[in-house]
Design a protein around this motif. Structure first.
Motif, PDB file in Angstrom:
ATOM      1  N   TYR A  35      34.404  39.263  35.412  1.00 37.00           N
ATOM      2  CA  TYR A  35      34.539  38.975  36.830  1.00 37.00           C
ATOM      3  C   TYR A  35      33.207  39.254  37.510  1.00 37.00           C
ATOM      4  O   TYR A  35      32.448  40.117  37.091  1.00 37.00           O
ATOM      5  N   PHE A  90      32.219  42.883  36.382  1.00 37.30           N
ATOM      6  CA  PHE A  90      33.256  43.701  35.772  1.00 37.30           C
ATOM      7  C   PHE A  90      33.825  43.018  34.545  1.00 37.30           C
ATOM      8  O   PHE A  90      34.132  41.823  34.564  1.00 37.30           O
ATOM      9  N   SER A  98      46.805  36.608  30.665  1.00 33.19           N
ATOM     10  CA  SER A  98      46.115  36.953  31.913  1.00 33.19           C
ATOM     11  C   SER A  98      47.099  37.209  33.041  1.00 33.19           C
ATOM     12  O   SER A  98      46.697  37.582  34.133  1.00 33.19           O
ATOM     13  N   GLN A 102      45.757  44.142  34.161  1.00 31.53           N
ATOM     14  CA  GLN A 102      44.409  44.120  33.621  1.00 31.53           C
ATOM     15  C   GLN A 102      43.752  45.485  33.806  1.00 31.53           C
ATOM     16  O   GLN A 102      43.952  46.158  34.813  1.00 31.53           O
ATOM     17  N   PHE A 104      40.186  47.466  33.951  1.00 32.67           N
ATOM     18  CA  PHE A 104      38.798  47.143  34.289  1.00 32.67           C
ATOM     19  C   PHE A 104      37.812  48.190  33.786  1.00 32.67           C
ATOM     20  O   PHE A 104      38.122  49.396  33.739  1.00 32.67           O
ATOM     21  N   GLY A 105      36.623  47.714  33.448  1.00 31.56           N
ATOM     22  CA  GLY A 105      35.513  48.601  33.151  1.00 31.56           C
ATOM     23  C   GLY A 105      34.895  49.109  34.445  1.00 31.56           C
ATOM     24  O   GLY A 105      35.299  48.696  35.537  1.00 31.56           O
ATOM     25  N   PRO A 106      33.888  49.965  34.343  1.00 31.94           N
ATOM     26  CA  PRO A 106      33.286  50.585  35.524  1.00 31.94           C
ATOM     27  C   PRO A 106      32.327  49.669  36.275  1.00 31.94           C
ATOM     28  O   PRO A 106      31.911  49.999  37.384  1.00 31.94           O
ATOM     29  N   ARG A 109      26.017  46.927  37.788  1.00 36.37           N
ATOM     30  CA  ARG A 109      25.389  46.519  39.045  1.00 36.37           C
ATOM     31  C   ARG A 109      24.073  45.854  38.747  1.00 36.37           C
ATOM     32  O   ARG A 109      23.138  46.499  38.297  1.00 36.37           O
TER      33      ARG A 109
ATOM     34  N   GLN B   2      41.504  31.707  49.775  1.00 34.43           N
ATOM     35  CA  GLN B   2      41.996  32.569  48.726  1.00 34.43           C
ATOM     36  C   GLN B   2      43.484  32.405  48.522  1.00 34.43           C
ATOM     37  O   GLN B   2      44.243  32.143  49.442  1.00 34.43           O
ATOM     38  N   GLN B  33      50.395  41.749  41.739  1.00 34.69           N
ATOM     39  CA  GLN B  33      49.909  43.071  41.338  1.00 34.69           C
ATOM     40  C   GLN B  33      49.050  43.660  42.450  1.00 34.69           C
ATOM     41  O   GLN B  33      48.365  42.917  43.158  1.00 34.69           O
ATOM     42  N   TYR B  35      45.990  46.522  43.103  1.00 31.75           N
ATOM     43  CA  TYR B  35      44.935  47.299  42.459  1.00 31.75           C
ATOM     44  C   TYR B  35      44.207  48.116  43.525  1.00 31.75           C
ATOM     45  O   TYR B  35      44.111  47.721  44.689  1.00 31.75           O
ATOM     46  N   GLN B  37      40.437  50.105  44.271  1.00 37.23           N
ATOM     47  CA  GLN B  37      39.044  50.230  43.846  1.00 37.23           C
ATOM     48  C   GLN B  37      38.363  51.303  44.692  1.00 37.23           C
ATOM     49  O   GLN B  37      38.169  51.124  45.892  1.00 37.23           O
ATOM     50  N   GLY B  40      32.205  52.151  44.209  1.00 38.69           N
ATOM     51  CA  GLY B  40      31.346  52.213  43.040  1.00 38.69           C
ATOM     52  C   GLY B  40      32.077  52.251  41.710  1.00 38.69           C
ATOM     53  O   GLY B  40      31.465  52.524  40.674  1.00 38.69           O
ATOM     54  N   ARG B  41      33.369  51.968  41.727  1.00 38.90           N
ATOM     55  CA  ARG B  41      34.153  52.037  40.493  1.00 38.90           C
ATOM     56  C   ARG B  41      34.815  50.696  40.198  1.00 38.90           C
ATOM     57  O   ARG B  41      34.800  49.780  41.014  1.00 38.90           O
ATOM     58  N   GLY B  42      35.426  50.618  39.036  1.00 34.91           N
ATOM     59  CA  GLY B  42      36.219  49.443  38.680  1.00 34.91           C
ATOM     60  C   GLY B  42      37.600  49.503  39.309  1.00 34.91           C
ATOM     61  O   GLY B  42      37.989  50.508  39.891  1.00 34.91           O
ATOM     62  N   LEU B  43      38.332  48.399  39.204  1.00 34.51           N
ATOM     63  CA  LEU B  43      39.679  48.339  39.764  1.00 34.51           C
ATOM     64  C   LEU B  43      40.659  49.066  38.863  1.00 34.51           C
ATOM     65  O   LEU B  43      40.546  49.037  37.637  1.00 34.51           O
ATOM     66  N   HIS B  45      44.819  49.477  38.180  1.00 36.86           N
ATOM     67  CA  HIS B  45      46.115  48.867  38.446  1.00 36.86           C
ATOM     68  C   HIS B  45      47.072  49.893  39.038  1.00 36.86           C
ATOM     69  O   HIS B  45      47.146  51.040  38.581  1.00 36.86           O
ATOM     70  N   LEU B  48      52.895  46.387  39.428  1.00 31.41           N
ATOM     71  CA  LEU B  48      53.179  44.965  39.198  1.00 31.41           C
ATOM     72  C   LEU B  48      54.612  44.725  39.623  1.00 31.41           C
ATOM     73  O   LEU B  48      55.512  45.444  39.191  1.00 31.41           O
ATOM     74  N   PHE B  88      43.517  45.750  46.611  1.00 33.53           N
ATOM     75  CA  PHE B  88      43.554  44.304  46.387  1.00 33.53           C
ATOM     76  C   PHE B  88      44.922  43.895  45.850  1.00 33.53           C
ATOM     77  O   PHE B  88      45.481  44.582  44.991  1.00 33.53           O
ATOM     78  N   LEU B 100      44.376  35.325  36.947  1.00 31.37           N
ATOM     79  CA  LEU B 100      44.899  36.188  37.990  1.00 31.37           C
ATOM     80  C   LEU B 100      43.977  35.987  39.195  1.00 31.37           C
ATOM     81  O   LEU B 100      42.755  36.068  39.047  1.00 31.37           O
ATOM     82  N   PHE B 102      42.641  37.188  42.817  1.00 28.97           N
ATOM     83  CA  PHE B 102      42.572  38.371  43.662  1.00 28.97           C
ATOM     84  C   PHE B 102      42.392  37.984  45.125  1.00 28.97           C
ATOM     85  O   PHE B 102      41.741  36.995  45.465  1.00 28.97           O
TER      86      PHE B 102
END
Lengths: 113, 112
Positions: A35, A90, A98, A102, A104-106, A109, B2, B33, B35, B37, B40-43, B45, B48, B88, B100, B102
């Motif tokens: 993403y 990401f 899908s 899901q 997610f990784g960190p 940047r 969106q 779903q 999520y 965030q 500075g981090r990932g999402l 979950h 659902l 999100f 998916l 968002f």
């Protein structure tokens, strides 16, 4: 234990360079994703692989090429970087399809100067 | 435009209050779903909810889904400073490996 990991965390590079981002998941998932999140936090899917097979390929410039050597890894190579490529990338994975949760990784940047 | 759009775009409340965020979407879905965030981090979950479900709970989170109005809401009760994050919604239409999608996110700030 890290579920979805990405390297590097930060990437600063000059326009025109080629760079790669790596992603690994240890969840035993079949499907992985890339993403792109822009400065307005909008998250857009780029690619998805299921068991090393490309299944989602959104409208992304040809300069972006994903590679999945096995189902636990999905790498992203970017050629001829442009200023507009600056974003957070990401990686994510899901167990099967899908449509599921899901993970997610960190994020990586990327800043293109 | 969106598939999922959150409302409001930003929300600030006092710690201890409840926070409600809404998500509207356009097409029929298989599941929706939510999520979170952190900066500075990932999402991550949260919940659902399937199209045949109307409400779901997880700890201090309550999600509702109204498929007739094509909308969902996320309620966080007794908010804490640690709930400060962007939230999100994401919709899945249920066709095989379709993506998916968002929403645009709600930025929640909890004021201590």
């Amino acid at each position: 234990d890290t579920a979805v990991s990405q390297t590097p965390k930060y990437l600063v590079t000059q326009m025109g360079n080629d760079k790669s981002i790596k992603c690994e998941q240890n969840l035993g998932h079949d499907t992985m994703y890339w993403y792109k999140q822009d400065s307005k936090k909008f998250l857009k899917i780029m690619f998805s692989y299921n068991n090393k097979e490309l299944i989602i390929n959104e409208t992304v410039p040809n300069r972006f090429s994903p590679k999945s050597p096995d189902k636990a890894h999905l790498n992203l190579h970017i050629n001829s970087l442009e200023l507009g490529d600056s974003a957070v990338y990401f990686c994510a994975s899901s167990r099967l399809s899908s449509q599921e949760t899901q993970y997610f990784g960190p994020g990586t940047r990327l800043l293109v100067l | 435009s969106q598939q999922g759009e959150e409302d409001p775009q930003a929300l600030s409340i006092q710690e201890g209050e409840n926070a409600t965020m809404n998500c509207s979407y356009k097409t029929s879905i298989n599941n929706l779903q939510w999520y979170r965030q952190n900066s500075g981090r990932g999402l991550v979950h949260l919940i659902l909810i399937r199209s045949n479900e109307r409400e779901k709970h997880s700890g201090r989170l309550r999600v509702t889904l109204d498929t007739s109005k094509k909308s969902s809401s996320l309620l966080i009760t007794a908010s804490r400073a640690a709930d400060t994050a962007s939230y999100f919604c994401a919709t899945a239409r249920g066709f095989g490996n379709e993506k998916l999608t968002f929403g645009t996110g709600t930025r929640l700030t909890i004021i201590p």
